[in-house]
Design a protein around this motif. Structure first.
Motif, PDB file in Angstrom:
ATOM      1  N   ALA A   1      31.342 -58.793   7.435  1.00  0.00           N
ATOM      2  CA  ALA A   1      32.004 -59.937   6.807  1.00  0.00           C
ATOM      3  C   ALA A   1      32.044 -59.781   5.292  1.00  0.00           C
ATOM      4  O   ALA A   1      33.076 -60.037   4.651  1.00  0.00           O
ATOM      5  N   ASP A   2      30.917 -59.352   4.700  1.00  0.00           N
ATOM      6  CA  ASP A   2      30.861 -59.203   3.245  1.00  0.00           C
ATOM      7  C   ASP A   2      31.827 -58.126   2.753  1.00  0.00           C
ATOM      8  O   ASP A   2      32.452 -58.287   1.698  1.00  0.00           O
ATOM      9  N   ARG A   3      31.952 -57.046   3.519  1.00  0.00           N
ATOM     10  CA  ARG A   3      32.779 -55.910   3.089  1.00  0.00           C
ATOM     11  C   ARG A   3      34.220 -56.004   3.588  1.00  0.00           C
ATOM     12  O   ARG A   3      35.021 -55.108   3.308  1.00  0.00           O
ATOM     13  N   LYS A   4      34.520 -57.066   4.351  1.00  0.00           N
ATOM     14  CA  LYS A   4      35.860 -57.203   4.949  1.00  0.00           C
ATOM     15  C   LYS A   4      36.233 -55.919   5.700  1.00  0.00           C
ATOM     16  O   LYS A   4      37.310 -55.346   5.520  1.00  0.00           O
ATOM     17  N   ASP A  16      33.788 -64.150  15.490  1.00  0.00           N
ATOM     18  CA  ASP A  16      34.869 -65.132  15.581  1.00  0.00           C
ATOM     19  C   ASP A  16      36.065 -64.798  14.699  1.00  0.00           C
ATOM     20  O   ASP A  16      37.142 -65.374  14.882  1.00  0.00           O
ATOM     21  N   ASP A  17      35.877 -63.899  13.746  1.00  0.00           N
ATOM     22  CA  ASP A  17      36.892 -63.712  12.713  1.00  0.00           C
ATOM     23  C   ASP A  17      37.597 -62.363  12.777  1.00  0.00           C
ATOM     24  O   ASP A  17      38.216 -61.940  11.798  1.00  0.00           O
ATOM     25  N   GLY A  18      37.497 -61.655  13.892  1.00  0.00           N
ATOM     26  CA  GLY A  18      38.269 -60.444  14.078  1.00  0.00           C
ATOM     27  C   GLY A  18      37.738 -59.207  13.402  1.00  0.00           C
ATOM     28  O   GLY A  18      38.496 -58.258  13.165  1.00  0.00           O
ATOM     29  N   HIS A  19      36.431 -59.179  13.079  1.00  0.00           N
ATOM     30  CA  HIS A  19      35.858 -57.975  12.474  1.00  0.00           C
ATOM     31  C   HIS A  19      35.572 -56.894  13.515  1.00  0.00           C
ATOM     32  O   HIS A  19      35.495 -55.716  13.159  1.00  0.00           O
ATOM     33  N   VAL A  20      35.394 -57.275  14.772  1.00  0.00           N
ATOM     34  CA  VAL A  20      35.018 -56.316  15.814  1.00  0.00           C
ATOM     35  C   VAL A  20      36.222 -56.025  16.710  1.00  0.00           C
ATOM     36  O   VAL A  20      36.817 -56.943  17.280  1.00  0.00           O
TER      37      VAL A  20
END
Length: 458
Positions: A262-265, A292-296
């Motif tokens: 999350a921190d590194r987008k 929840d935010d589509g990082h994976v």
């Protein structure tokens, strides 16, 4: 050697069985790889034929001359292709003990369920005549969504619109790398890791930044530093029963990696290849279940637990990343055949599927314990630092001064195929390791395998 074998073959009638790889290696004073290469030349010439599980035989005479393709060397020019083949997908003579293979033996797979499903699906008059949607059949996409959503404790749920069906996990990884990074950019990977992921990344022109494994999986602060130092926005990992080590990330590592992403987008391509292959305790929830935010970008394969011939995987992603991955598939596969998908749907819906998974896990646990016991008894100098709780293999460190490639070569000459460790490292190996798979070979051959290794190491 090939010339000598040609002379031998031409004096034998069609159907004559050739001596074993081990016998030929001893007779000609060469290694088993040389024998295999010589036999491949004879196969290409149409002089011999291989019959899996039986042996190599003199082929019936044919009149056509061998093709002359030498002109292609000049025409094609320099090669930009990353040419590699993992030892787990290689084939050897039937008499070789196969502790190299990357798939379970047929005796561990749901043969009756598959045959029944194939017969049922074949009765559909339209299934062989229609193309499947690019993203996959809705029923199969819904199954993958339910499987992942069942691990979630809340947040944004997963549904079939978030899923793409691909031809196995390898196709999913290739599509993800093409969509998430551009040629010349970097991708962070655990070291050691799955050779197929490295091959897919390099084929797309990506540079691999290695991240050392730890007792807890990885060090999240190392990941944070690697993403920052190299400007990477993609991290590939197998947090659960990693291939080849069998490692599982600790809970605190899973939580902290989510924060780093999350921190590194950045994106994590989570390869959950062994979701069905736990055997001591149920596998921990995927990292995608807490995202929840589509990082994976989540990849779940059925190939290892169902069949190598039913190459089906589900790729789960959200937002623009999902749209880019869907678009990137057009350059490699338009869709997974509807017949294959429908067979998978029928097997997954059968009451016997869960019984099969339970039986598979029990059989793998027995094989793991049996192979480990034989190695401990016969080859105590071969170290297995962490006994895996899932997956298909043991990751063992060789004693000094042995070199993994040389041990693998000598083992093959003695009739044992193993996987040398170097092919699992994106850069230089930090030690000498071998991967020993217990999935494809019966327990009755483990004692012979341990004896061969003991003789070599002593």
């Amino acid at each position: 050697m090939a010339a000598g074998l040609r002379g031998w073959v031409r004096t034998r009638p069609a159907g004559t069985r050739l001596p074993s790889t081990r016998s030929l290696a001893t007779e000609h004073h060469v290694g088993p790889v040389t024998v295999q290469q010589a036999l491949q030349l004879l196969v290409a010439d149409g002089l011999v034929e291989t019959r899996p599980g039986v042996g190599t035989f003199v082929a019936a005479a044919r009149q056509a001359r061998p093709a002359d393709v030498s002109w292609q060397t000049t025409a094609l020019g320099p090669s930009e292709v990353f040419d590699t083949e993992g030892s787990g997908v290689r084939t050897f003579a039937p008499d070789v003990i196969g502790l190299h293979a990357g798939y379970p033996s047929p005796s561990l797979l749901p043969g009756p369920l598959l045959r029944s499903a194939v017969q049922k699906v074949a009765r559909d008059p339209d299934v062989l005549m229609r193309a499947a949607p690019n993203s996959g059949l809705p029923q199969l996409r819904a199954w993958f969504a339910r499987e992942l959503d069942g691990h979630r404790a809340g947040g944004a749920g997963v549904d079939e619109s978030d899923v793409i069906v691909t031809s196995g996990g390898q196709a999913a990884l290739s599509a993800a790398f093409r969509a998430l990074a551009s040629p010349g950019e970097t991708v962070v990977m655990e070291s050691p890791t799955y050779w197929g992921a490295m091959a897919a990344a390099r084929a797309h022109g990506l540079r691999i930044v290695p991240l050392a494994r730890t007792a807890d999986g990885i060090d999240p602060e190392d990941l944070d530093a690697a993403l920052a130092a190299h400007g990477s926005r993609v991290f590939y990992a197998q947090p659960t029963y990693a291939n080849p080590t069998g490692d599982v990330w600790a809970p605190q590592v899973r939580a902290r990696v989510g924060e780093v992403l999350a921190d590194r987008k950045a994106f994590l391509v989570e390869d959950d290849w062994a979701r069905d292959l736990y055997y001591d305790a149920e596998a921990p929830a995927p990292l995608a279940a807490a995202d929840d935010d589509g990082h994976v970008v989540y990849v779940r394969s059925l190939t290892k637990s169902m069949s190598p011939s039913i190459r089906v995987a589900g790729l789960v992603a959200r937002g623009p990343a999902l749209r880019r991955i869907r678009a990137s598939r057009w350059v490699s596969e338009l869709f997974v055949p509807a017949f294959t998908q429908q067979v998978a749907i029928d097997v997954l819906a059968h009451p016997g599927w869960n019984r099969h998974r339970g039986a598979l896990r029990r059989a793998l646990r027995t094989r793991r314990d049996t192979l480990l016991a034989e190695l401990t008894r016969a080859v105590p100098e071969l170290r297995v630092d962490r006994v895996p709780r899932g997956g298909l293999s043991l990751w063992a460190r060789l004693p000094r001064p042995h070199h993994a490639d040389q041990v693998a070569e000598a083992a093959l000459a003695a009739g044992l195929a193993i996987s040398p460790g170097a092919e699992w490292f994106p850069t230089e190996p930090y030690g000498q390791f071998v991967r020993l798979s217990f999935a494809a070979t019966q327990e009755t051959r483990y004692a012979d395998a341990a004896r061969i290794l003991a003789d070599l190491l002593r």
